[in-house]
Design a protein around this motif. Structure first.
Motif, short mmCIF file in Angstrom:
data_model
loop_
_atom_site.label_atom_id
_atom_site.label_comp_id
_atom_site.label_asym_id
_atom_site.label_seq_id
_atom_site.Cartn_x
_atom_site.Cartn_y
_atom_site.Cartn_z
N THR A 1 24.37 0.39 13.62
CA THR A 1 24.11 1.08 12.35
C THR A 1 22.60 1.26 12.11
O THR A 1 22.10 0.93 11.03
N PRO A 2 21.87 1.79 13.09
CA PRO A 2 20.43 1.94 12.86
C PRO A 2 20.14 3.07 11.88
O PRO A 2 20.92 4.02 11.73
N GLU A 3 19.00 2.97 11.22
CA GLU A 3 18.49 4.07 10.41
C GLU A 3 17.73 5.03 11.33
O GLU A 3 17.52 4.74 12.50
N PRO A 4 17.29 6.17 10.80
CA PRO A 4 16.44 7.04 11.62
C PRO A 4 15.17 6.31 12.05
O PRO A 4 14.64 5.46 11.31
N ALA A 5 14.70 6.59 13.25
CA ALA A 5 13.37 6.13 13.65
C ALA A 5 12.35 6.97 12.88
O ALA A 5 12.61 8.13 12.54
N ARG A 6 11.18 6.38 12.61
CA ARG A 6 10.23 7.08 11.74
C ARG A 6 8.79 6.90 12.22
O ARG A 6 8.46 5.92 12.90
N LEU A 7 7.97 7.84 11.79
CA LEU A 7 6.52 7.73 11.85
C LEU A 7 6.06 7.64 10.41
O LEU A 7 6.32 8.54 9.61
N VAL A 8 5.40 6.52 10.05
CA VAL A 8 5.06 6.22 8.66
C VAL A 8 3.55 6.07 8.54
O VAL A 8 2.90 5.39 9.35
N ARG A 9 2.98 6.68 7.49
CA ARG A 9 1.55 6.55 7.19
C ARG A 9 1.38 5.60 6.02
O ARG A 9 2.03 5.73 4.98
N ILE A 10 0.48 4.61 6.17
CA ILE A 10 0.20 3.62 5.12
C ILE A 10 -1.25 3.79 4.69
O ILE A 10 -2.18 3.58 5.48
N ASP A 11 -1.45 4.17 3.44
CA ASP A 11 -2.78 4.45 2.90
C ASP A 11 -3.52 3.15 2.59
O ASP A 11 -3.01 2.30 1.86
N LEU A 12 -4.72 2.99 3.16
CA LEU A 12 -5.49 1.78 2.93
C LEU A 12 -6.59 1.98 1.89
O LEU A 12 -7.38 1.07 1.64
N THR A 13 -6.61 3.13 1.24
CA THR A 13 -7.71 3.43 0.31
C THR A 13 -7.33 3.28 -1.15
O THR A 13 -8.18 3.42 -2.03
N ALA B 1 0.86 -1.18 0.00
CA ALA B 1 0.00 0.00 0.00
C ALA B 1 0.90 1.24 0.00
O ALA B 1 2.03 1.19 0.49
N PRO B 2 0.43 2.36 -0.54
CA PRO B 2 1.26 3.58 -0.55
C PRO B 2 1.66 4.00 0.86
O PRO B 2 0.82 4.05 1.76
N ALA B 3 2.94 4.30 1.03
CA ALA B 3 3.46 4.68 2.34
C ALA B 3 4.19 6.01 2.26
O ALA B 3 4.87 6.30 1.26
N THR B 4 4.04 6.81 3.30
CA THR B 4 4.66 8.13 3.37
C THR B 4 5.30 8.30 4.74
O THR B 4 4.66 8.02 5.76
N VAL B 5 6.55 8.74 4.78
CA VAL B 5 7.21 9.04 6.05
C VAL B 5 6.72 10.40 6.53
O VAL B 5 6.90 11.42 5.86
N LEU B 6 6.10 10.42 7.71
CA LEU B 6 5.57 11.67 8.27
C LEU B 6 6.62 12.42 9.08
O LEU B 6 6.65 13.66 9.08
N ALA B 7 7.45 11.69 9.81
CA ALA B 7 8.43 12.33 10.70
C ALA B 7 9.58 11.37 10.92
O ALA B 7 9.43 10.15 10.80
N SER B 8 10.75 11.92 11.26
CA SER B 8 11.94 11.12 11.53
C SER B 8 12.63 11.61 12.79
O SER B 8 12.55 12.80 13.14
N TRP B 9 13.31 10.69 13.46
CA TRP B 9 14.10 10.98 14.65
C TRP B 9 15.52 10.50 14.41
O TRP B 9 15.77 9.66 13.55
N ALA C 1 -6.25 4.99 6.96
CA ALA C 1 -4.81 4.72 6.88
C ALA C 1 -4.33 4.16 8.21
O ALA C 1 -4.99 4.28 9.25
N LEU C 2 -3.14 3.54 8.15
CA LEU C 2 -2.41 3.11 9.32
C LEU C 2 -1.29 4.10 9.59
O LEU C 2 -0.75 4.71 8.67
N VAL C 3 -0.92 4.24 10.84
CA VAL C 3 0.28 4.99 11.21
C VAL C 3 1.16 4.07 12.04
O VAL C 3 0.67 3.34 12.92
N VAL C 4 2.45 4.06 11.73
CA VAL C 4 3.39 3.08 12.27
C VAL C 4 4.58 3.79 12.89
O VAL C 4 5.08 4.78 12.33
N THR C 5 5.05 3.31 14.04
CA THR C 5 6.31 3.77 14.61
C THR C 5 7.40 2.75 14.31
O THR C 5 7.14 1.54 14.26
N THR C 6 8.63 3.22 14.15
CA THR C 6 9.76 2.32 13.92
C THR C 6 10.94 2.72 14.81
O THR C 6 10.99 3.82 15.34
#
Length: 291
Positions: free
Chosen positions: A273-285, A18-26, A258-263
């Motif tokens: 070697t971690p990547e940035p932590a993220r808040l990701v939105r996954i479109d269910l429509t 499903a389409p995913a968008t990164v909303l925020a990063s840490w 949509a779903l919102v996910v923390t990583t």
């Protein structure tokens, strides 16, 4: 697939992206644990690594950070505030706090809790997953704290290992509690008949449930958000290529679109070697990912 302490047996599944968008990063090294919707499309996000709760606007702007002095784990929304569990893993002294943009106030002590994790509203109060003791703990509206169920299926497979026992919690359409037991690779349901196994060889951290009974599970060390339909069919709706690296929690947007996910950016599996932590939105429509 190679299985180890961080990767218990977990069945491979097809992809239904499903389409995913990164909303925020840490910054890398930030462990995001759980989330809950705030007002105006915002999200409350707990960070046990940084001992705080962040309030993030719908467009990814950081609205405020609330420092707690101890790890922040479970969270549920409560109007324009959030209720949060906080404490030191493996020790007594856990508390339930009310977090606001201007700070926090204590709500109650949680005696007997050793490691609070997932939390959800249920009945006349809250249910909290104690992922070390292997228990579901009920906090009632009159302030009582009591065990709802204690069961070996809810305990860590290896008490000294990196993965917890009972972890994510959600309420199904019929009012039953659905949960993950991470190290055991189980999804479980607690209903009138007691505790029953819904799925095996499915390693999940947190999860959410749609009105038609589909589960969406953050698989954490398997870097995906997995959909489990009521008929048992499984598919990954988002993976590493979507920015979902070390996903710990997943929640539905209030309108269910949509779903919102923390990583964590993968810091549990690759702490150097971690990547940035993220808040990701996954479109269910938009086709893929829809229940």
């Amino acid at each position: 697939m190679i299985f180890d302490a961080l990767h218990p047996p977990h069945d491979a599944v097809p992809s239904d992206p499903a389409p995913a968008t990164v909303l925020a990063s840490w910054e890398p090294g930030t462990f995001l644990e759980n989330l809950a919707p705030g007002p105006d499309g915002s999200w409350w996000v707990t960070s046990p690594s940084h001992r705080r709760v962040d309030h993030v606007a719908a467009d990814g702007r950081l609205l405020t950070r609330v420092d707690l002095g101890a790890p922040a784990t479970g969270i549920v929304a409560d109007g324009d505030t959030a209720l949060v569990t906080s404490g030191e893993p493996g020790t007594p002294g856990w508390r339930l706090l009310r977090v606001r943009d201007d700070g926090y106030v204590p709500v109650a002590d949680l005696p007997g809790v050793t490691f609070a994790n997932g939390m959800t509203r249920h009945g006349n109060g809250l249910v909290i997953a104690d992922c070390l003791r292997g228990a579901l703990v009920r906090f009632t509206s009159d302030g009582a704290v009591e065990d709802l169920v204690v069961d070996p299926l809810l305990t860590p497979l290896d008490p000294q290992g990196p993965l917890p026992g009972v972890n994510g919690l959600a309420v199904g359409p019929a009012g039953d509690l659905v949960m993950t037991s991470t190290g055991r690779g189980l999804v479980l349901r607690l209903g009138a008949a007691g505790l029953e196994v819904v799925a095996e060889r499915l390693v999940g951290d947190d999860l959410t449930v749609t009105p038609d009974g589909a589960l969406y599970v953050a698989t954490h060390t398997f870097d995906s958000v997995l959909r489990l339909r009521p008929d048992g069919a499984r598919a990954d709706v988002a993976t590493r290529v979507d920015g979902v690296v070390g996903p710990t929690s997943v929640a539905l947007e209030p309108d269910g679109r949509a779903l919102v996910v923390t990583t964590t950016g993968g810091m549990l599996a690759a702490p150097d070697t971690p990547e940035p932590a993220r808040l990701v939105r996954i479109d269910l429509t938009s086709g893929g990912g829809h229940p």
